[in-house]
Design a protein around this motif. Structure first.
Motif, short mmCIF file in Angstrom:
data_model
loop_
_atom_site.label_atom_id
_atom_site.label_comp_id
_atom_site.label_asym_id
_atom_site.label_seq_id
_atom_site.Cartn_x
_atom_site.Cartn_y
_atom_site.Cartn_z
N THR A 104 0.79 -1.12 0.09
CA THR A 104 0.11 0.02 0.00
C THR A 104 0.84 1.39 0.17
O THR A 104 2.03 1.26 0.44
CB THR A 104 -0.85 0.12 1.23
N ASP A 105 0.29 2.30 -0.50
CA ASP A 105 0.96 3.49 -0.31
C ASP A 105 0.85 4.32 0.87
O ASP A 105 1.73 5.11 0.94
CB ASP A 105 0.32 4.35 -1.55
N ASP A 106 0.26 3.69 1.90
CA ASP A 106 0.17 4.58 2.97
C ASP A 106 1.27 4.11 3.86
O ASP A 106 1.71 3.13 4.30
CB ASP A 106 -1.25 3.90 3.86
N ALA A 107 2.28 5.09 4.11
CA ALA A 107 3.57 4.96 4.68
C ALA A 107 3.27 4.43 6.43
O ALA A 107 4.02 3.64 6.99
CB ALA A 107 4.35 6.18 4.72
N ASP A 108 2.04 4.80 6.80
CA ASP A 108 1.87 4.85 8.32
C ASP A 108 1.56 3.02 8.41
O ASP A 108 2.06 2.44 9.49
CB ASP A 108 0.62 5.66 8.84
N THR A 109 0.83 2.71 7.68
CA THR A 109 0.41 1.39 7.59
C THR A 109 1.85 0.29 7.45
O THR A 109 1.64 -0.58 8.25
CB THR A 109 -0.60 0.93 6.54
N ASP A 112 3.43 0.45 10.81
CA ASP A 112 2.68 -0.26 11.65
C ASP A 112 3.04 -1.89 11.72
O ASP A 112 2.99 -2.44 12.71
CB ASP A 112 1.35 0.15 11.68
#
Length: 183
Positions: A104-109, A112
């Motif tokens: 995914t592009d979500d760096a926070d995910t 995590d």
């Protein structure tokens, strides 16, 4: 000849004591590597939490059973090996651009989960070192130190070749003997 026998006996006694200590305390080395794996990186992520859960479960089993290689918890050791291999594979493959694009592009995910891009080979080495140490210590625990410390190389007596071996009783004969006793 007396000096040689005494030194051989001393060396054997020393070997037995060292072997007993290693067999007794090697699980502690495994627990220490689990603790290191859980605490080696900054921040909290899923990989660290799972290592802490393994540590808590193994400590509970060790306190209750005091036999870390009992069959009832042996599957946990194999599960830990599988998880450590999965962590090493994920951490290493995430370094490649093609694999990174699949996530995914979500760096926070990604953070995590516990994945991060290493800036240098040294950083990658330190990132992979801890899960590899867990993998090695647990594999050594299961493959080399499988012998419990109480049974020091004791072998069962072997039947003499001229003695006939007793024939194994079958289930059928046991059932027939049981029926005869009942009637």
């Amino acid at each position: 000849a007396v000096v040689s026998t005494q030194s051989t006996g001393t060396i054997y006694h020393l070997y037995r004591n060292i072997r007993h200590a290693i067999l007794t305390y090697w699980p502690m080395v495994c627990y220490a590597t689990l603790t290191t794996a859980a605490l080696h990186s900054k921040g909290i992520n899923i990989m660290r939490i799972i290592y802490l859960m393994f540590f808590a479960i193994f400590m509970l089993c060790y306190v209750i059973a005091r036999k870390p290689l009992e069959l009832r918890i042996l599957w946990l050791w194999y599960l830990l090996i599988t998880y450590a291999m999965l962590c090493v594979i994920l951490l290493y493959t995430y370094q490649f651009d093609q694999i990174q694009e699949l996530w995914t592009d979500d760096a926070d995910t990604i953070a995590d989960i516990g994945l991060s891009r290493s800036q240098s080979p040294t950083q990658l080495f330190t990132q992979l070192l801890v899960p590899i140490l867990v993998l090695l210590s647990v594999t050594i625990q299961l493959r080399v130190f499988r012998t419990p410390p109480d049974s020091e190389t004791e072998q069962e007596p072997v039947a003499e070749p001229d003695e006939p071996e007793p024939e194994p009783e079958t289930i059928e004969s046991d059932a027939a003997a049981f029926e005869r006793k009942r009637t």
